[in-house]
Scaffold this motif. Structure first.
Motif, PDB file in Angstrom:
ATOM      1  N   ASN A 153       0.736  -1.486  -0.236  1.00 40.70           N
ATOM      2  CA  ASN A 153      -0.049   0.011  -0.303  1.00 40.70           C
ATOM      3  C   ASN A 153       0.667   1.565  -0.147  1.00 40.70           C
ATOM      4  OD1 ASN A 153      -2.427  -1.465  -0.360  1.00 40.70           O
ATOM      5  ND2 ASN A 153      -2.727  -1.440   2.267  1.00 40.70           N
ATOM      6  N   GLN A 154       2.341   0.717   0.440  1.00 41.07           N
ATOM      7  CA  GLN A 154       3.073   2.007   0.181  1.00 41.07           C
ATOM      8  C   GLN A 154       4.094   2.398  -0.638  1.00 41.07           C
ATOM      9  OE1 GLN A 154       2.875   4.177   3.490  1.00 41.07           O
ATOM     10  NE2 GLN A 154       1.700   2.675   3.669  1.00 41.07           N
ATOM     11  N   LEU A 155       3.456   1.380  -1.387  1.00 42.81           N
ATOM     12  CA  LEU A 155       3.924   1.916  -2.751  1.00 42.81           C
ATOM     13  C   LEU A 155       3.369   2.227  -4.200  1.00 42.81           C
ATOM     14  CD1 LEU A 155       5.581  -1.963  -3.270  1.00 42.81           C
ATOM     15  CD2 LEU A 155       6.657  -0.127  -2.441  1.00 42.81           C
ATOM     16  N   LYS A 156       4.000   2.853  -5.257  1.00 39.94           N
ATOM     17  CA  LYS A 156       3.781   4.244  -6.133  1.00 39.94           C
ATOM     18  C   LYS A 156       3.009   2.488  -7.729  1.00 39.94           C
ATOM     19  CE  LYS A 156       5.776   7.714  -5.477  1.00 39.94           C
ATOM     20  NZ  LYS A 156       7.435   8.574  -6.739  1.00 39.94           N
ATOM     21  N   ASN A 157       3.627   2.091  -7.253  1.00 36.16           N
ATOM     22  CA  ASN A 157       3.742   0.126  -8.484  1.00 36.16           C
ATOM     23  C   ASN A 157       3.615  -1.026  -7.089  1.00 36.16           C
ATOM     24  OD1 ASN A 157       3.501  -1.810 -10.029  1.00 36.16           O
ATOM     25  ND2 ASN A 157       6.001  -1.765 -10.131  1.00 36.16           N
ATOM     26  N   PRO A 158       1.926  -1.455  -7.789  1.00 33.88           N
ATOM     27  CA  PRO A 158       1.179  -2.097  -6.523  1.00 33.88           C
ATOM     28  C   PRO A 158       2.368  -3.238  -7.389  1.00 33.88           C
ATOM     29  CG  PRO A 158      -0.142  -1.785  -8.223  1.00 33.88           C
ATOM     30  CD  PRO A 158       0.873  -0.845  -8.633  1.00 33.88           C
ATOM     31  N   ASN A 159       2.321  -3.731  -8.434  1.00 33.36           N
ATOM     32  CA  ASN A 159       2.953  -5.241  -8.846  1.00 33.36           C
ATOM     33  C   ASN A 159       4.623  -5.355  -9.249  1.00 33.36           C
ATOM     34  OD1 ASN A 159       0.518  -5.948 -10.373  1.00 33.36           O
ATOM     35  ND2 ASN A 159       1.035  -4.429 -11.981  1.00 33.36           N
ATOM     36  N   VAL A 160       4.779  -4.039  -7.947  1.00 34.58           N
ATOM     37  CA  VAL A 160       6.499  -4.851  -7.029  1.00 34.58           C
ATOM     38  C   VAL A 160       6.582  -6.572  -6.533  1.00 34.58           C
ATOM     39  CG1 VAL A 160       8.359  -4.422  -5.990  1.00 34.58           C
ATOM     40  CG2 VAL A 160       6.826  -2.649  -6.806  1.00 34.58           C
ATOM     41  N   PRO A 161       7.122  -7.514  -6.610  1.00 31.36           N
ATOM     42  CA  PRO A 161       7.161  -8.753  -5.937  1.00 31.36           C
ATOM     43  C   PRO A 161       7.988  -8.213  -4.467  1.00 31.36           C
ATOM     44  CG  PRO A 161       7.923  -8.760  -8.176  1.00 31.36           C
ATOM     45  CD  PRO A 161       7.885  -6.827  -8.116  1.00 31.36           C
ATOM     46  N   ILE A 162       6.521  -8.953  -4.158  1.00 31.24           N
ATOM     47  CA  ILE A 162       7.542  -8.993  -2.391  1.00 31.24           C
ATOM     48  C   ILE A 162       7.182 -10.118  -1.831  1.00 31.24           C
ATOM     49  CG2 ILE A 162       7.153  -7.280  -0.124  1.00 31.24           C
ATOM     50  CD1 ILE A 162       5.063  -5.200  -1.306  1.00 31.24           C
ATOM     51  N   GLN A 163       8.551 -10.290  -1.424  1.00 31.66           N
ATOM     52  CA  GLN A 163       8.980 -11.571  -0.514  1.00 31.66           C
ATOM     53  C   GLN A 163       8.513 -11.993   1.024  1.00 31.66           C
ATOM     54  OE1 GLN A 163      12.888 -11.360  -2.331  1.00 31.66           O
ATOM     55  NE2 GLN A 163      13.149 -13.342  -3.165  1.00 31.66           N
TER      56      GLN A 163
END
Length: 241
Positions: free
Chosen positions: A190-200
């Motif tokens: 929710n803090q990112l501009k790009n919601p498709n950043v992979p988060i591990q």
């Protein structure tokens, strides 16, 4: 669609001979691995050239454990982006909690390393997470938001992976409850501009908990420490169900 990224962080383990022995046991298991999963190994610097040669033609990507913000210079003990890309490195871990804890890494230097990684063609894996003391004090959310706000200044979110690693769960055998890890990773997204950043997720990931971890809706992969050092163990993680 978000990419699945499964990374093994070998930290300060394995000689070149040991890394080549690992590959002999590990690579055959990749025949079972779905194509959409990105698999990478992040060995010590001395192993990178040997692994680059042995991984040529395979689907395993090569990652490094750190990168300096300068292209070259009088920085004893550091390594630059061009030195890494020259030998086929594609990813680099930045801001791991052990770098922050033992070697004075700050959000400001993390930001410099992230931008340098991208400048020289590497995809950085930004590590964020809280200590046990910070969690117990109710500071998890504010700390992580601060790490993201300061670390991601002028960073291209189209070429980025983030790893949530609760520091109290790294190498301790204590894994963050999967629903809690999922909640925090949702907060990060929710803090990112790009919601498709992979988060591990990273922190005592093992063969016996990988299926539950990867069943969570917000988790896009894992950053694995100790369990990535043994070929059968890491193969089970890569081939989660």
């Amino acid at each position: 669609m978000r990419k699945i990224v499964i990374a093994g962080n070998w930290k300060m383990f394995k000689t070149q001979a040991e890394s080549e022995e690992f590959l002999q046991g590990f690579l055959p298991h990749l025949q079972e691995t779905p194509e959409e999963r990105e698999v990478l190994l992040c060995p010590p610097f001395t192993d990178l050239s040997a692994l680059s040669r042995n991984l040529h033609g395979s689907r395993v990507q090569l990652g490094a454990q750190n990168v300096h913000w300068a292209e070259f210079g009088a920085y004893t003990g550091e390594i630059s982006g061009p030195m890494l890309t020259e030998i086929g490195v594609r990813y680099v871990i930045v801001g791991h909690s052990e770098r922050r804890q033992y070697f004075g890494e700050t959000d400001a230097t993390v930001n410099l390393r992230l931008k340098a990684a991208q400048k020289f063609g590497l995809t950085p894996i930004l590590c964020v997470g809280e200590t046990k003391q910070q969690r117990d004090a109710g500071e998890t959310e504010s700390l992580i938001i601060s790490q993201l706000d300061e670390g991601l200044i002028n960073v291209d979110q189209e070429n980025l992976v983030i790893a949530y690693e609760p520091i109290w769960a790294i190498g301790t055998g204590d894994t963050c409850e999967t629903n809690e890890a999922n909640r925090v990773i949702g907060l990060i997204r929710n803090q990112l501009k790009n919601p498709n950043v992979p988060i591990q997720y990273g922190g005592s990931v093992k063969p016996n908990n990988i299926d539950e971890i990867m069943a969570q809706s917000e988790i896009d992969g894992v950053l694995v420490g100790g369990a990535s050092l043994e070929s059968e163990s890491f193969a089970r993680i890569v081939n989660y169900h």
